[in-house]
Design a protein around this motif. Structure first.
Motif, mmCIF file in Angstrom:
data_model
loop_
_atom_site.group_PDB
_atom_site.id
_atom_site.type_symbol
_atom_site.label_atom_id
_atom_site.label_comp_id
_atom_site.label_asym_id
_atom_site.label_seq_id
_atom_site.Cartn_x
_atom_site.Cartn_y
_atom_site.Cartn_z
ATOM 1 N N LEU A 43 10.689 3.637 1.078
ATOM 2 C CA LEU A 43 10.820 4.476 -0.105
ATOM 3 C C LEU A 43 9.659 4.278 -1.078
ATOM 4 C CD1 LEU A 43 14.637 4.158 -0.800
ATOM 5 C CD2 LEU A 43 13.430 6.054 0.241
ATOM 6 N N LEU A 44 9.179 3.057 -1.231
ATOM 7 C CA LEU A 44 8.087 2.808 -2.164
ATOM 8 C C LEU A 44 6.768 3.459 -1.722
ATOM 9 C CD1 LEU A 44 8.863 -0.880 -3.144
ATOM 10 C CD2 LEU A 44 9.332 1.195 -4.439
ATOM 11 N N PRO A 45 6.371 3.357 -0.443
ATOM 12 C CA PRO A 45 5.153 4.069 -0.033
ATOM 13 C C PRO A 45 5.279 5.587 -0.170
ATOM 14 C CG PRO A 45 5.709 2.407 1.584
ATOM 15 C CD PRO A 45 6.842 2.476 0.621
ATOM 16 N N MET A 46 6.464 6.116 0.147
ATOM 17 C CA MET A 46 6.671 7.564 0.008
ATOM 18 C C MET A 46 6.609 7.973 -1.461
ATOM 19 S SD MET A 46 7.021 8.817 3.010
ATOM 20 C CE MET A 46 8.042 10.259 3.063
ATOM 21 N N ALA A 47 7.213 7.181 -2.344
ATOM 22 C CA ALA A 47 7.187 7.493 -3.776
ATOM 23 C C ALA A 47 5.756 7.423 -4.318
ATOM 24 C CB ALA A 47 8.091 6.535 -4.537
ATOM 25 N N ALA A 48 4.980 6.462 -3.839
ATOM 26 C CA ALA A 48 3.596 6.350 -4.289
ATOM 27 C C ALA A 48 2.780 7.567 -3.841
ATOM 28 C CB ALA A 48 2.967 5.069 -3.754
ATOM 29 N N GLY A 49 2.957 7.982 -2.596
ATOM 30 C CA GLY A 49 2.239 9.154 -2.092
ATOM 31 C C GLY A 49 2.633 10.434 -2.810
ATOM 32 N N LEU A 50 3.930 10.593 -3.052
ATOM 33 C CA LEU A 50 4.399 11.805 -3.735
ATOM 34 C C LEU A 50 3.976 11.839 -5.204
ATOM 35 C CD1 LEU A 50 7.955 12.214 -2.194
ATOM 36 C CD2 LEU A 50 5.934 13.626 -1.786
ATOM 37 N N SER A 51 3.970 10.675 -5.852
ATOM 38 C CA SER A 51 3.534 10.668 -7.253
ATOM 39 C C SER A 51 2.043 10.959 -7.361
ATOM 40 C CB SER A 51 3.880 9.344 -7.924
ATOM 41 O OG SER A 51 3.152 8.292 -7.335
ATOM 42 N N VAL A 102 -7.067 19.721 0.943
ATOM 43 C CA VAL A 102 -7.683 18.401 1.119
ATOM 44 C C VAL A 102 -6.889 17.341 0.360
ATOM 45 C CG1 VAL A 102 -9.734 17.025 0.571
ATOM 46 C CG2 VAL A 102 -9.988 19.263 1.627
ATOM 47 N N GLN A 103 -6.463 17.656 -0.847
ATOM 48 C CA GLN A 103 -5.685 16.696 -1.622
ATOM 49 C C GLN A 103 -4.355 16.382 -0.945
ATOM 50 O OE1 GLN A 103 -5.339 18.230 -5.594
ATOM 51 N NE2 GLN A 103 -7.407 17.643 -6.147
ATOM 52 N N ARG A 104 -3.728 17.360 -0.382
ATOM 53 C CA ARG A 104 -2.457 17.116 0.316
ATOM 54 C C ARG A 104 -2.669 16.257 1.553
ATOM 55 N NH1 ARG A 104 0.325 23.102 -0.275
ATOM 56 N NH2 ARG A 104 0.865 22.851 -2.471
ATOM 57 N N ILE A 105 -3.725 16.500 2.285
ATOM 58 C CA ILE A 105 -4.026 15.695 3.470
ATOM 59 C C ILE A 105 -4.280 14.247 3.069
ATOM 60 C CG2 ILE A 105 -5.766 15.282 5.263
ATOM 61 C CD1 ILE A 105 -6.003 18.362 5.476
ATOM 62 N N ILE A 106 -5.034 14.036 2.004
ATOM 63 C CA ILE A 106 -5.325 12.679 1.545
ATOM 64 C C ILE A 106 -4.043 11.958 1.140
ATOM 65 C CG2 ILE A 106 -6.403 11.356 -0.326
ATOM 66 C CD1 ILE A 106 -8.737 13.353 -0.169
ATOM 67 N N CYS A 107 -3.185 12.624 0.388
ATOM 68 C CA CYS A 107 -1.944 11.988 -0.070
ATOM 69 C C CYS A 107 -1.030 11.625 1.080
ATOM 70 C CB CYS A 107 -1.225 12.896 -1.056
ATOM 71 S SG CYS A 107 -2.073 13.032 -2.630
ATOM 72 N N PHE A 108 -0.871 12.514 2.040
ATOM 73 C CA PHE A 108 0.027 12.228 3.159
ATOM 74 C C PHE A 108 -0.577 11.230 4.140
ATOM 75 C CE2 PHE A 108 1.872 16.430 1.933
ATOM 76 C CZ PHE A 108 3.076 15.904 1.484
ATOM 77 N N SER A 109 -1.905 11.161 4.212
ATOM 78 C CA SER A 109 -2.525 10.175 5.111
ATOM 79 C C SER A 109 -2.527 8.789 4.490
ATOM 80 C CB SER A 109 -3.948 10.607 5.479
ATOM 81 O OG SER A 109 -4.763 10.609 4.327
ATOM 82 N N MET A 110 -2.317 8.682 3.182
ATOM 83 C CA MET A 110 -2.261 7.371 2.533
ATOM 84 C C MET A 110 -0.936 6.663 2.790
ATOM 85 S SD MET A 110 -4.055 7.792 -1.154
ATOM 86 C CE MET A 110 -3.234 6.317 -1.657
ATOM 87 N N VAL A 111 0.122 7.385 3.084
ATOM 88 C CA VAL A 111 1.439 6.769 3.263
ATOM 89 C C VAL A 111 1.429 5.734 4.385
ATOM 90 C CG1 VAL A 111 3.857 7.210 3.846
ATOM 91 C CG2 VAL A 111 2.678 8.683 2.203
#
Length: 86
Positions: free
Chosen positions: A37-45, A72-81
């Protein structure tokens, strides 16, 4: 953001109290979140912050450039999870 993550990641080796202190569903702060939950919350925030900033600049951009930056921003956020999980 990433430098903060790597700085906090090694705190458990320097401060053993991270293994006994916790909150809610994470009883041990030195282990990964079991429910992710914490990695997902960090990516979504991060995604929320970046998309809000991009929408504020939308009037100054061409539509094609806006869509490209949004993607590009969405790809970066989801690849960070996955990076934040390990």
């Amino acid at each position: 953001f990433i430098s903060f993550f790597f700085g906090v990641k090694d705190l458990a080796t320097m401060y053993p109290s991270f293994a006994t202190g916790g909150f809610l569903w994470v009883p041990d702060l030195s282990t990964p979140d079991p429910f992710l939950l914490l990695p997902m919350a960090a990516g979504l925030s991060l995604l929320g912050v970046l998309e809000t900033a991009l929408r504020g600049r939308k009037q100054m951009m061409e539509p094609k450039q806006y869509m490209m930056q949004l993607g590009v921003q969405r790809i970066i956020c989801f690849s960070m999870v996955p990076l934040l999980i390990g």
